[in-house]
Design a protein around this motif. Structure first.
Motif, PDB file in Angstrom:
ATOM      1  N   ALA A  68       3.980 -52.923   4.309  1.00  0.00           N
ATOM      2  CA  ALA A  68       5.078 -53.065   3.350  1.00  0.00           C
ATOM      3  C   ALA A  68       5.758 -51.727   3.114  1.00  0.00           C
ATOM      4  O   ALA A  68       6.994 -51.633   3.077  1.00  0.00           O
ATOM      5  CB  ALA A  68       4.546 -53.638   2.038  1.00  0.00           C
ATOM      6  N   ALA A  69       4.956 -50.673   2.955  1.00  0.00           N
ATOM      7  CA  ALA A  69       5.509 -49.334   2.708  1.00  0.00           C
ATOM      8  C   ALA A  69       6.314 -48.838   3.913  1.00  0.00           C
ATOM      9  O   ALA A  69       7.421 -48.301   3.756  1.00  0.00           O
ATOM     10  CB  ALA A  69       4.380 -48.360   2.398  1.00  0.00           C
ATOM     11  N   VAL A  70       5.775 -49.017   5.112  1.00  0.00           N
ATOM     12  CA  VAL A  70       6.460 -48.566   6.325  1.00  0.00           C
ATOM     13  C   VAL A  70       7.784 -49.306   6.506  1.00  0.00           C
ATOM     14  O   VAL A  70       8.809 -48.705   6.861  1.00  0.00           O
ATOM     15  CB  VAL A  70       5.559 -48.753   7.569  1.00  0.00           C
ATOM     16  N   SER A  71       7.785 -50.615   6.240  1.00  0.00           N
ATOM     17  CA  SER A  71       9.014 -51.403   6.406  1.00  0.00           C
ATOM     18  C   SER A  71      10.090 -50.957   5.414  1.00  0.00           C
ATOM     19  O   SER A  71      11.282 -50.932   5.752  1.00  0.00           O
ATOM     20  CB  SER A  71       8.720 -52.894   6.239  1.00  0.00           C
ATOM     21  N   ILE A  72       9.694 -50.580   4.203  1.00  0.00           N
ATOM     22  CA  ILE A  72      10.666 -50.068   3.223  1.00  0.00           C
ATOM     23  C   ILE A  72      11.263 -48.754   3.719  1.00  0.00           C
ATOM     24  O   ILE A  72      12.475 -48.534   3.634  1.00  0.00           O
ATOM     25  CB  ILE A  72       9.992 -49.882   1.848  1.00  0.00           C
ATOM     26  N   GLY A  73      10.405 -47.877   4.251  1.00  0.00           N
ATOM     27  CA  GLY A  73      10.883 -46.602   4.775  1.00  0.00           C
ATOM     28  C   GLY A  73      11.877 -46.788   5.906  1.00  0.00           C
ATOM     29  O   GLY A  73      12.937 -46.134   5.949  1.00  0.00           O
ATOM     30  N   GLN A  97      12.238 -53.683  -2.291  1.00  0.00           N
ATOM     31  CA  GLN A  97      10.899 -53.534  -2.861  1.00  0.00           C
ATOM     32  C   GLN A  97      10.371 -54.850  -3.417  1.00  0.00           C
ATOM     33  O   GLN A  97       9.181 -55.137  -3.322  1.00  0.00           O
ATOM     34  CB  GLN A  97      10.913 -52.466  -3.953  1.00  0.00           C
ATOM     35  N   ALA A  98      11.268 -55.655  -4.008  1.00  0.00           N
ATOM     36  CA  ALA A  98      10.831 -56.923  -4.606  1.00  0.00           C
ATOM     37  C   ALA A  98      10.270 -57.883  -3.559  1.00  0.00           C
ATOM     38  O   ALA A  98       9.208 -58.498  -3.759  1.00  0.00           O
ATOM     39  CB  ALA A  98      11.986 -57.576  -5.353  1.00  0.00           C
ATOM     40  N   THR A  99      10.974 -58.017  -2.423  1.00  0.00           N
ATOM     41  CA  THR A  99      10.491 -58.922  -1.374  1.00  0.00           C
ATOM     42  C   THR A  99       9.193 -58.393  -0.749  1.00  0.00           C
ATOM     43  O   THR A  99       8.318 -59.185  -0.382  1.00  0.00           O
ATOM     44  CB  THR A  99      11.547 -59.098  -0.268  1.00  0.00           C
ATOM     45  N   SER A 100       9.066 -57.076  -0.647  1.00  0.00           N
ATOM     46  CA  SER A 100       7.814 -56.501  -0.127  1.00  0.00           C
ATOM     47  C   SER A 100       6.641 -56.850  -1.032  1.00  0.00           C
ATOM     48  O   SER A 100       5.553 -57.198  -0.555  1.00  0.00           O
ATOM     49  CB  SER A 100       7.948 -54.972  -0.014  1.00  0.00           C
ATOM     50  N   THR A 101       6.869 -56.766  -2.345  1.00  0.00           N
ATOM     51  CA  THR A 101       5.820 -57.132  -3.313  1.00  0.00           C
ATOM     52  C   THR A 101       5.453 -58.602  -3.175  1.00  0.00           C
ATOM     53  O   THR A 101       4.271 -58.967  -3.206  1.00  0.00           O
ATOM     54  CB  THR A 101       6.304 -56.838  -4.747  1.00  0.00           C
ATOM     55  N   MET A 102       6.460 -59.462  -3.021  1.00  0.00           N
ATOM     56  CA  MET A 102       6.202 -60.899  -2.870  1.00  0.00           C
ATOM     57  C   MET A 102       5.404 -61.196  -1.600  1.00  0.00           C
ATOM     58  O   MET A 102       4.457 -61.989  -1.609  1.00  0.00           O
ATOM     59  CB  MET A 102       7.524 -61.669  -2.830  1.00  0.00           C
ATOM     60  N   ILE A 103       5.815 -60.558  -0.500  1.00  0.00           N
ATOM     61  CA  ILE A 103       5.146 -60.813   0.789  1.00  0.00           C
ATOM     62  C   ILE A 103       3.688 -60.351   0.745  1.00  0.00           C
ATOM     63  O   ILE A 103       2.784 -61.063   1.186  1.00  0.00           O
ATOM     64  CB  ILE A 103       5.914 -60.120   1.933  1.00  0.00           C
ATOM     65  N   VAL A 104       3.459 -59.154   0.189  1.00  0.00           N
ATOM     66  CA  VAL A 104       2.074 -58.658   0.063  1.00  0.00           C
ATOM     67  C   VAL A 104       1.287 -59.497  -0.921  1.00  0.00           C
ATOM     68  O   VAL A 104       0.095 -59.762  -0.730  1.00  0.00           O
ATOM     69  CB  VAL A 104       2.078 -57.168  -0.369  1.00  0.00           C
ATOM     70  N   GLY A 105       1.954 -59.948  -1.992  1.00  0.00           N
ATOM     71  CA  GLY A 105       1.272 -60.718  -3.028  1.00  0.00           C
ATOM     72  C   GLY A 105       0.674 -62.018  -2.534  1.00  0.00           C
ATOM     73  O   GLY A 105      -0.268 -62.541  -3.145  1.00  0.00           O
ATOM     74  N   HIS A 106       1.175 -62.546  -1.419  1.00  0.00           N
ATOM     75  CA  HIS A 106       0.637 -63.792  -0.880  1.00  0.00           C
ATOM     76  C   HIS A 106      -0.673 -63.586  -0.111  1.00  0.00           C
ATOM     77  O   HIS A 106      -1.313 -64.559   0.287  1.00  0.00           O
ATOM     78  CB  HIS A 106       1.674 -64.471   0.023  1.00  0.00           C
ATOM     79  N   PRO A 141      12.113 -60.028   7.636  1.00  0.00           N
ATOM     80  CA  PRO A 141      11.222 -60.397   8.752  1.00  0.00           C
ATOM     81  C   PRO A 141      10.338 -59.236   9.213  1.00  0.00           C
ATOM     82  O   PRO A 141       9.196 -59.445   9.607  1.00  0.00           O
ATOM     83  CB  PRO A 141      12.195 -60.825   9.866  1.00  0.00           C
ATOM     84  N   LEU A 142      10.878 -58.001   9.163  1.00  0.00           N
ATOM     85  CA  LEU A 142      10.071 -56.844   9.562  1.00  0.00           C
ATOM     86  C   LEU A 142       8.855 -56.703   8.654  1.00  0.00           C
ATOM     87  O   LEU A 142       7.729 -56.495   9.135  1.00  0.00           O
ATOM     88  CB  LEU A 142      10.920 -55.567   9.494  1.00  0.00           C
ATOM     89  N   CYS A 143       9.075 -56.820   7.338  1.00  0.00           N
ATOM     90  CA  CYS A 143       7.971 -56.689   6.381  1.00  0.00           C
ATOM     91  C   CYS A 143       6.941 -57.792   6.586  1.00  0.00           C
ATOM     92  O   CYS A 143       5.730 -57.540   6.556  1.00  0.00           O
ATOM     93  CB  CYS A 143       8.522 -56.731   4.952  1.00  0.00           C
ATOM     94  N   TRP A 144       7.412 -59.009   6.815  1.00  0.00           N
ATOM     95  CA  TRP A 144       6.476 -60.129   7.032  1.00  0.00           C
ATOM     96  C   TRP A 144       5.626 -59.886   8.274  1.00  0.00           C
ATOM     97  O   TRP A 144       4.405 -60.123   8.250  1.00  0.00           O
ATOM     98  CB  TRP A 144       7.263 -61.438   7.179  1.00  0.00           C
ATOM     99  N   LEU A 145       6.260 -59.406   9.346  1.00  0.00           N
ATOM    100  CA  LEU A 145       5.519 -59.121  10.577  1.00  0.00           C
ATOM    101  C   LEU A 145       4.485 -58.014  10.356  1.00  0.00           C
ATOM    102  O   LEU A 145       3.331 -58.131  10.787  1.00  0.00           O
ATOM    103  CB  LEU A 145       6.486 -58.702  11.692  1.00  0.00           C
ATOM    104  N   MET A 146       4.891 -56.954   9.683  1.00  0.00           N
ATOM    105  CA  MET A 146       3.996 -55.819   9.448  1.00  0.00           C
ATOM    106  C   MET A 146       2.806 -56.198   8.564  1.00  0.00           C
ATOM    107  O   MET A 146       1.680 -55.759   8.798  1.00  0.00           O
ATOM    108  CB  MET A 146       4.774 -54.669   8.796  1.00  0.00           C
ATOM    109  N   VAL A 147       3.068 -57.032   7.564  1.00  0.00           N
ATOM    110  CA  VAL A 147       2.023 -57.383   6.594  1.00  0.00           C
ATOM    111  C   VAL A 147       1.102 -58.466   7.126  1.00  0.00           C
ATOM    112  O   VAL A 147      -0.134 -58.350   7.056  1.00  0.00           O
ATOM    113  CB  VAL A 147       2.661 -57.823   5.258  1.00  0.00           C
ATOM    114  N   HIS A 148       1.684 -59.548   7.665  1.00  0.00           N
ATOM    115  CA  HIS A 148       0.887 -60.726   8.035  1.00  0.00           C
ATOM    116  C   HIS A 148       0.552 -60.794   9.529  1.00  0.00           C
ATOM    117  O   HIS A 148      -0.587 -61.087   9.889  1.00  0.00           O
ATOM    118  CB  HIS A 148       1.621 -62.003   7.607  1.00  0.00           C
ATOM    119  N   ARG A 149       1.531 -60.535  10.372  1.00  0.00           N
ATOM    120  CA  ARG A 149       1.281 -60.684  11.813  1.00  0.00           C
ATOM    121  C   ARG A 149       0.410 -59.542  12.343  1.00  0.00           C
ATOM    122  O   ARG A 149      -0.539 -59.772  13.090  1.00  0.00           O
ATOM    123  CB  ARG A 149       2.613 -60.740  12.560  1.00  0.00           C
ATOM    124  N   PHE A 150       0.732 -58.315  11.949  1.00  0.00           N
ATOM    125  CA  PHE A 150      -0.018 -57.161  12.438  1.00  0.00           C
ATOM    126  C   PHE A 150      -1.125 -56.713  11.471  1.00  0.00           C
ATOM    127  O   PHE A 150      -1.808 -55.724  11.735  1.00  0.00           O
ATOM    128  CB  PHE A 150       0.935 -55.990  12.720  1.00  0.00           C
TER     129      PHE A 150
END
Length: 482
Positions: A210-215, A50-59, A194-203
């Motif tokens: 972020a939520a889907v990648s955590i699931g 969850q922490a890395t997801s927050t960081m990735i979205v926060g950017h 990497p999955l979260c980064w792709l989902m948030v920024h690439r797609f």
């Protein structure tokens, strides 16, 4: 000649007994420490999802950061915290059953936990669907509330994955099978980032991604552990099977699960209440930022020291189940000593670096100065939290979840939060007053739990554990006959 030899024999016997006790204490300390270290890796890996997801979205932007932060906070208190607490029943049930060599009980207990956690996840999901309206009623910013509700809506599959995962974690923990969990958690985290980064920024899915990648990551971790449990010979005697007999253990599961969830959620909720109250202060943006930094640091430390608490819970439960009260006492003592050393190291490091570490969170001078002033109070908080977490682990291993729940209510809601309100709003200490209130609550909690553990009749507790296991064995045998 006899008069001189007799005292010498007695003295030598006492010395040898003391040396033997010292050797056993040292072995228990090594056993607790050897389990605590890898459990830290497991807990930190799960926290970082969850922490890395927050960081990735926060950017992306400040609004996205605020939305996912609020959504994560709401999700932890109303969802993940409840499931985490309920699964704590397995620390007592599976831990003591494994110590008593009733290996056939571990699978049914764990499957019972999975079934009921999945059932409880449904009403939580419904609550999350209406989260936007709830946050608006709590006077949250509409844009932030909207993003937070979207995040929680897409996080619902993670809730069900977490139900299975936490039950499996307790199953493996009770058998001290930590290495599979370490490998699984680290592999999942390596996949998640990497999955979260792709989902948030690439797609460009933002908080949804972020939520889907955590699931996906929670389910992947659960699948890894399930496959290991089914394939490994080490789980041959304790293997989990899907069976309608899961409902046979309903009463004893909830006997420990409900107070265990109260222990967890009441403490987490107290910190969230303090964060919400900081938003009512005149300079609310500054106060909330500082409280959030302290809360994040405290949470990071919680996940660090929780490994020691898990080790304490497992070893105490195993020894009680085995009918070894002395071993349970020595395991509890060893865990407390390790927690004391850890708390001194962490709090001293924070205090000595109080002019430096705040910059890890913010470059705003006003914020860093305030956090520096808050550091001494935070250090006391961390000192108390180390003892609270380990003592709570001992409580779960012994089966005293009800006592732990009552202590939490008294410590935080009768003492801690009222003192925080008094210091903050009447004596005008603002955010420092709110956090000082939490410290007073955790200090009282530590003192009470120390007294409870210190005056424990371990022989009586070992007998109770054996009687409980025997009753369950009789009930199970009767069900097979019928």
């Amino acid at each position: 000649m006899k008069s001189t030899e007799a005292p010498l024999l007695v003295k030598n016997k006492q010395q040898s007994e003391e040396e033997e006790r010292e050797r056993i204490r040292w072995e228990k300390m090594k056993k607790v420490a050897s389990m605590a270290a890898p459990m830290v890796a497991v807990n930190m890996s799960q926290f970082l999802l969850q922490a890395t997801s927050t960081m990735i979205v926060g950017h992306r932007n400040e609004l996205s950061l605020a939305g996912i932060a609020l959504g994560s906070s709401f999700a932890n208190v109303t969802g993940f915290g409840i499931l985490f607490g309920l699964s704590g029943a397995l620390e007592t049930l599976c831990g003591q059953a494994f110590g008593a060599e009733q290996y056939q009980n571990l699978g049914p207990y764990t499957f019972t936990s999975m079934v009921y956690l999945l059932i409880i996840a449904f009403p939580i999901s419904i609550l999350w669907i209406f989260m936007n309206q709830i946050l608006i009623l709590l006077h949250q910013d509409p844009q932030v509330a909207e993003l937070a509700s979207v995040y929680c809506l897409w996080l619902i599959p993670a809730l069900f994955g977490y139900s299975v995962l936490e039950s499996l974690v307790r199953y493996f923990q009770s058998q001290s099978l930590i290495f599979p969990m370490v490998l699984s958690s680290l592999a999942t985290l390596s996949f998640h980032v990497p999955l979260c980064w792709l989902m948030v920024h690439r797609f460009e899915f933002g908080v949804k991604g972020a939520a889907v990648s955590i699931g996906i990551s929670y389910w992947l971790n659960a699948v890894f552990l399930w496959v290991y449990m089914k394939r490994s010979q080490t789980c041959l005697k304790t293997r989990i099977y899907m069976s309608k007999d899961a409902f046979l253990h309903t009463k004893i599961f909830f006997q420990f699960a409900v107070p265990s969830a109260m222990m967890c959620c009441l403490e987490w909720l107290a910190f969230e209440v303090i964060t919400l109250l900081s938003g009512l202060l005149p300079n609310s943006k500054l106060e909330t930022s500082v409280i959030s930094i302290c809360l994040t640091t405290s949470t990071l430390h919680y996940n660090l020291v929780n490994g020691i608490g898990d080790a304490a819970s497992t070893n105490v439960a195993n020894e009680l189940g085995a009918g070894n009260p002395r071993g349970a006492h020595d395991s509890a003592s060893a865990a407390v000593i390790i927690a004391a050393v850890e708390s001194v190291i962490v709090s001293s490091t924070l205090l000595l670096s109080r002019n430096v570490w705040p910059y890890a969170y913010s470059n705003v001078e006003e914020v860093t100065r305030y956090v520096t002033k808050m550091t001494p109070i935070l250090c006391i908080s961390i000192l108390m939290d180390s003892f609270v977490i380990v003592l709570s682990g001992i409580v779960r291993g012994t089966g005293w979840q009800k006592i732990g729940a009552y202590v939490n209510i008294a410590s935080y809601y009768i003492i801690g939060i009222p003192i925080g309100l008094l210091l903050c709003f009447h004596l005008h200490f603002n955010g420092k007053g709110l956090w000082a209130g939490l410290v007073s609550g955790s200090t009282l909690q530590t003192l009470i739990l120390f007294l409870v553990v210190g005056f424990t009749n371990w022989t009586k507790e070992a007998n109770k554990a054996r009687e409980r296991i025997l009753d369950e064995k009789v009930r199970r045998d009767d069900s097979f006959v019928n």
